[in-house]
Design a protein around this motif. Structure first.
Motif, PDB file in Angstrom:
ATOM      1  N   THR A  83      20.737  23.799  46.669  1.00  0.00           N
ATOM      2  CA  THR A  83      21.746  24.001  47.756  1.00  0.00           C
ATOM      3  C   THR A  83      21.697  22.470  48.473  1.00  0.00           C
ATOM      4  O   THR A  83      20.732  21.790  48.584  1.00  0.00           O
ATOM      5  CB  THR A  83      21.505  25.195  48.750  1.00  0.00           C
ATOM      6  OG1 THR A  83      20.330  24.826  49.422  1.00  0.00           O
ATOM      7  CG2 THR A  83      21.759  26.240  47.534  1.00  0.00           C
ATOM      8  N   TYR A  84      22.787  22.289  49.235  1.00  0.00           N
ATOM      9  CA  TYR A  84      22.988  21.058  50.149  1.00  0.00           C
ATOM     10  C   TYR A  84      23.126  21.441  51.437  1.00  0.00           C
ATOM     11  O   TYR A  84      23.739  22.647  51.725  1.00  0.00           O
ATOM     12  CB  TYR A  84      24.093  20.272  49.528  1.00  0.00           C
ATOM     13  CG  TYR A  84      23.722  19.590  48.066  1.00  0.00           C
ATOM     14  CD1 TYR A  84      23.273  18.400  48.070  1.00  0.00           C
ATOM     15  CD2 TYR A  84      23.995  20.518  46.834  1.00  0.00           C
ATOM     16  CE1 TYR A  84      23.018  17.734  46.704  1.00  0.00           C
ATOM     17  CE2 TYR A  84      23.782  19.641  45.656  1.00  0.00           C
ATOM     18  CZ  TYR A  84      23.010  18.526  45.624  1.00  0.00           C
ATOM     19  OH  TYR A  84      22.863  17.735  44.425  1.00  0.00           O
ATOM     20  N   THR A  85      22.699  20.560  52.327  1.00  0.00           N
ATOM     21  CA  THR A  85      23.000  20.812  53.721  1.00  0.00           C
ATOM     22  C   THR A  85      23.821  19.715  54.354  1.00  0.00           C
ATOM     23  O   THR A  85      23.901  18.497  53.875  1.00  0.00           O
ATOM     24  CB  THR A  85      21.507  20.432  54.558  1.00  0.00           C
ATOM     25  OG1 THR A  85      21.088  19.412  54.432  1.00  0.00           O
ATOM     26  CG2 THR A  85      20.791  21.950  54.271  1.00  0.00           C
ATOM     27  N   HIS A  86      24.665  19.951  54.977  1.00  0.00           N
ATOM     28  CA  HIS A  86      25.770  19.090  55.487  1.00  0.00           C
ATOM     29  C   HIS A  86      25.598  19.232  57.078  1.00  0.00           C
ATOM     30  O   HIS A  86      25.474  20.060  57.803  1.00  0.00           O
ATOM     31  CB  HIS A  86      27.037  19.505  55.184  1.00  0.00           C
ATOM     32  CG  HIS A  86      27.204  19.705  53.598  1.00  0.00           C
ATOM     33  ND1 HIS A  86      27.595  18.750  52.829  1.00  0.00           N
ATOM     34  CD2 HIS A  86      26.977  20.775  52.872  1.00  0.00           C
ATOM     35  CE1 HIS A  86      27.571  19.133  51.621  1.00  0.00           C
ATOM     36  NE2 HIS A  86      27.271  20.334  51.505  1.00  0.00           N
ATOM     37  N   ALA A  87      26.008  18.099  57.799  1.00  0.00           N
ATOM     38  CA  ALA A  87      25.832  17.842  59.276  1.00  0.00           C
ATOM     39  C   ALA A  87      27.098  16.771  59.446  1.00  0.00           C
ATOM     40  O   ALA A  87      27.400  15.847  58.627  1.00  0.00           O
ATOM     41  CB  ALA A  87      24.555  17.405  59.733  1.00  0.00           C
ATOM     42  N   ARG A 137      26.614  12.856  58.323  1.00  0.00           N
ATOM     43  CA  ARG A 137      25.637  12.748  57.664  1.00  0.00           C
ATOM     44  C   ARG A 137      26.118  13.065  56.140  1.00  0.00           C
ATOM     45  O   ARG A 137      26.742  13.823  55.720  1.00  0.00           O
ATOM     46  CB  ARG A 137      24.692  13.648  57.951  1.00  0.00           C
ATOM     47  CG  ARG A 137      23.240  13.444  57.472  1.00  0.00           C
ATOM     48  CD  ARG A 137      22.141  14.251  57.989  1.00  0.00           C
ATOM     49  NE  ARG A 137      22.514  15.529  56.763  1.00  0.00           N
ATOM     50  CZ  ARG A 137      21.966  16.775  57.430  1.00  0.00           C
ATOM     51  NH1 ARG A 137      21.150  16.826  58.438  1.00  0.00           N
ATOM     52  NH2 ARG A 137      22.017  17.872  56.333  1.00  0.00           N
ATOM     53  N   GLU A 138      25.319  12.227  55.062  1.00  0.00           N
ATOM     54  CA  GLU A 138      25.696  12.586  53.576  1.00  0.00           C
ATOM     55  C   GLU A 138      24.978  13.731  53.142  1.00  0.00           C
ATOM     56  O   GLU A 138      24.273  14.363  53.968  1.00  0.00           O
ATOM     57  CB  GLU A 138      25.150  11.317  52.831  1.00  0.00           C
ATOM     58  CG  GLU A 138      23.556  11.426  53.007  1.00  0.00           C
ATOM     59  CD  GLU A 138      22.774  10.810  54.000  1.00  0.00           C
ATOM     60  OE1 GLU A 138      21.540  10.615  53.891  1.00  0.00           O
ATOM     61  OE2 GLU A 138      23.529  10.631  54.948  1.00  0.00           O
ATOM     62  N   PRO A 139      25.497  14.501  52.395  1.00  0.00           N
ATOM     63  CA  PRO A 139      25.055  15.580  51.838  1.00  0.00           C
ATOM     64  C   PRO A 139      23.405  15.226  51.402  1.00  0.00           C
ATOM     65  O   PRO A 139      23.040  14.618  50.808  1.00  0.00           O
ATOM     66  CB  PRO A 139      25.739  16.241  50.622  1.00  0.00           C
ATOM     67  CG  PRO A 139      27.136  15.336  50.779  1.00  0.00           C
ATOM     68  CD  PRO A 139      26.566  14.196  51.514  1.00  0.00           C
ATOM     69  N   ASN A 140      22.496  16.332  51.827  1.00  0.00           N
ATOM     70  CA  ASN A 140      21.045  16.057  51.419  1.00  0.00           C
ATOM     71  C   ASN A 140      20.679  17.507  50.834  1.00  0.00           C
ATOM     72  O   ASN A 140      21.247  18.710  50.876  1.00  0.00           O
ATOM     73  CB  ASN A 140      20.137  16.141  52.833  1.00  0.00           C
ATOM     74  CG  ASN A 140      20.540  14.938  53.613  1.00  0.00           C
ATOM     75  OD1 ASN A 140      20.922  14.909  54.681  1.00  0.00           O
ATOM     76  ND2 ASN A 140      20.606  13.638  52.916  1.00  0.00           N
ATOM     77  N   HIS A 141      19.542  17.371  49.867  1.00  0.00           N
ATOM     78  CA  HIS A 141      19.111  18.435  49.250  1.00  0.00           C
ATOM     79  C   HIS A 141      18.037  19.282  50.285  1.00  0.00           C
ATOM     80  O   HIS A 141      17.047  19.080  50.505  1.00  0.00           O
ATOM     81  CB  HIS A 141      18.031  17.818  48.003  1.00  0.00           C
ATOM     82  CG  HIS A 141      18.638  16.989  47.080  1.00  0.00           C
ATOM     83  ND1 HIS A 141      19.766  17.495  46.573  1.00  0.00           N
ATOM     84  CD2 HIS A 141      18.316  15.943  46.723  1.00  0.00           C
ATOM     85  CE1 HIS A 141      20.023  16.624  45.554  1.00  0.00           C
ATOM     86  NE2 HIS A 141      19.293  15.625  45.647  1.00  0.00           N
TER      87      HIS A 141
END
Length: 312
Positions: free
Chosen positions: A276-280, A283-287
């Motif tokens: 799944t990815y985190t978003h803020a 900020r670019e999508p992160n693992h």
């Protein structure tokens, strides 16, 4: 520099860490304390690749850390914090872990217990500051039982942060330098995920020849903390480290070893077939956790990629 690490993703976690950093700064000065999110100005930071820039800023502080203080709670320790703990411990910095968790953990119903769900956290701690009980509060005539309960939690948090600061100030002025084990080019350390059915095996390992695959011993050991120290030494003496990052977040042991490898220059890869990815904002999508994402040399999606990376 005293580094205060904490889970970032809820206001109450950030507030507790700020309280700890504030009490410490009153004793040693604000310029001697680093508090992530606050001191990287994470909410307002603007960068071309914001997540990577945050990783770089935090890593710069980790490389010059005098002592490392981390708030670690519950059965699922924050993977970013664990990565930072592993980084600091691999460089020989003293690690003080603060918890208000009232549970112990074990691999079996009546097995040996540890303070944290992964014995490697217990093993890496220079000092564990544990405040598991609620504080006392005097209930006034105009308060409710809910306000009273909140006050008892505030008192517990206050006592916990003060005890953690005292522990930090009691560290010796000069600390021994930690030696990094020499690498054995014939070994690879493989850390499985406790969240998968395989549990003690990563895919692709059975097809590898010419290297010795080492794995954890701590989860079934009679003395799990002693075994955890053995696992740590085995990982840091291996030529490569591969971890299974599967689960709701990167497992604690995997994150700790990613941090250690990142600090000492050992190649490390994370097997993550599904993420799944985190978003803020900005900020670019992160693992899930950017400290883990940018701490690894490769993210592997299949058994064939695990085999190829180890053989490479």
């Amino acid at each position: 520099m005293y580094y205060v690490a904490h889970r970032l993703f809820a206001a109450h976690d950030r507030a507790l860490a700020a309280q700890l950093a504030h009490h410490l700064a009153l004793k040693i000065g604000e310029d001697q304390v680093f508090l992530p999110f606050c001191d990287t100005d994470e909410e307002d930071l603007v960068a071309d690749v914001k997540g990577r820039r945050i990783f770089e800023l935090d890593r710069e502080r980790l490389r010059s850390v005098r002592a490392f203080l981390a708030i670690v709670h519950g059965p699922s320790p924050d993977d970013g914090v664990c990565m930072e703990i592993g980084y600091a411990a691999a460089l020989g910095a003293p690690v003080i872990l603060l918890t208000t968790d009232f549970q112990d953990y074990s691999a079996a119903p009546h097995g040996p217990r540890t303070v944290f769900p992964d014995p490697l956290l217990d093993a890496l701690a220079t000092r564990i500051v544990r405040v598991p009980l609620l504080g006392t509060a005097v209930r006034g005539p105009a308060t409710s039982r809910f306000a009273d309960f909140a006050a008892r939690n505030h008192a517990q948090a206050q006592y916990a942060t003060e005890a953690c600061v005292d522990a930090a100030l009691q560290l010796p002025a000069r600390l021994p330098t930690m030696s990094v084990p020499a690498q054995d080019s014939s070994t690879v350390y493989a850390e499985p995920s406790p969240y998968t059915a395989a549990h003690y095996a990563l895919p692709g390992l059975t097809t590898i020849t010419g290297v010795t695959i080492l794995g954890p011993t701590r989860f079934a050991a009679v003395e799990p903390i002693t075994a955890a120290r053995h696992d740590w030494d085995a990982a840091l003496s291996s030529a490569r480290i591969v971890v299974d990052g599967s689960g709701p977040e990167t497992p604690p042991g995997a994150a700790l070893l990613i941090g250690a490898a990142c600090a000492t220059g050992r190649p490390v890869a994370a097997y993550l077939p599904r993420s799944t990815y985190t978003h803020a904002v900005g900020r670019e999508p992160n693992h899930r956790n950017l400290m883990v994402q940018y701490g690894v040399d490769a993210t592997l999606r299949s058994a064939d990629e695990v085999t190829a990376w180890i053989n490479g």
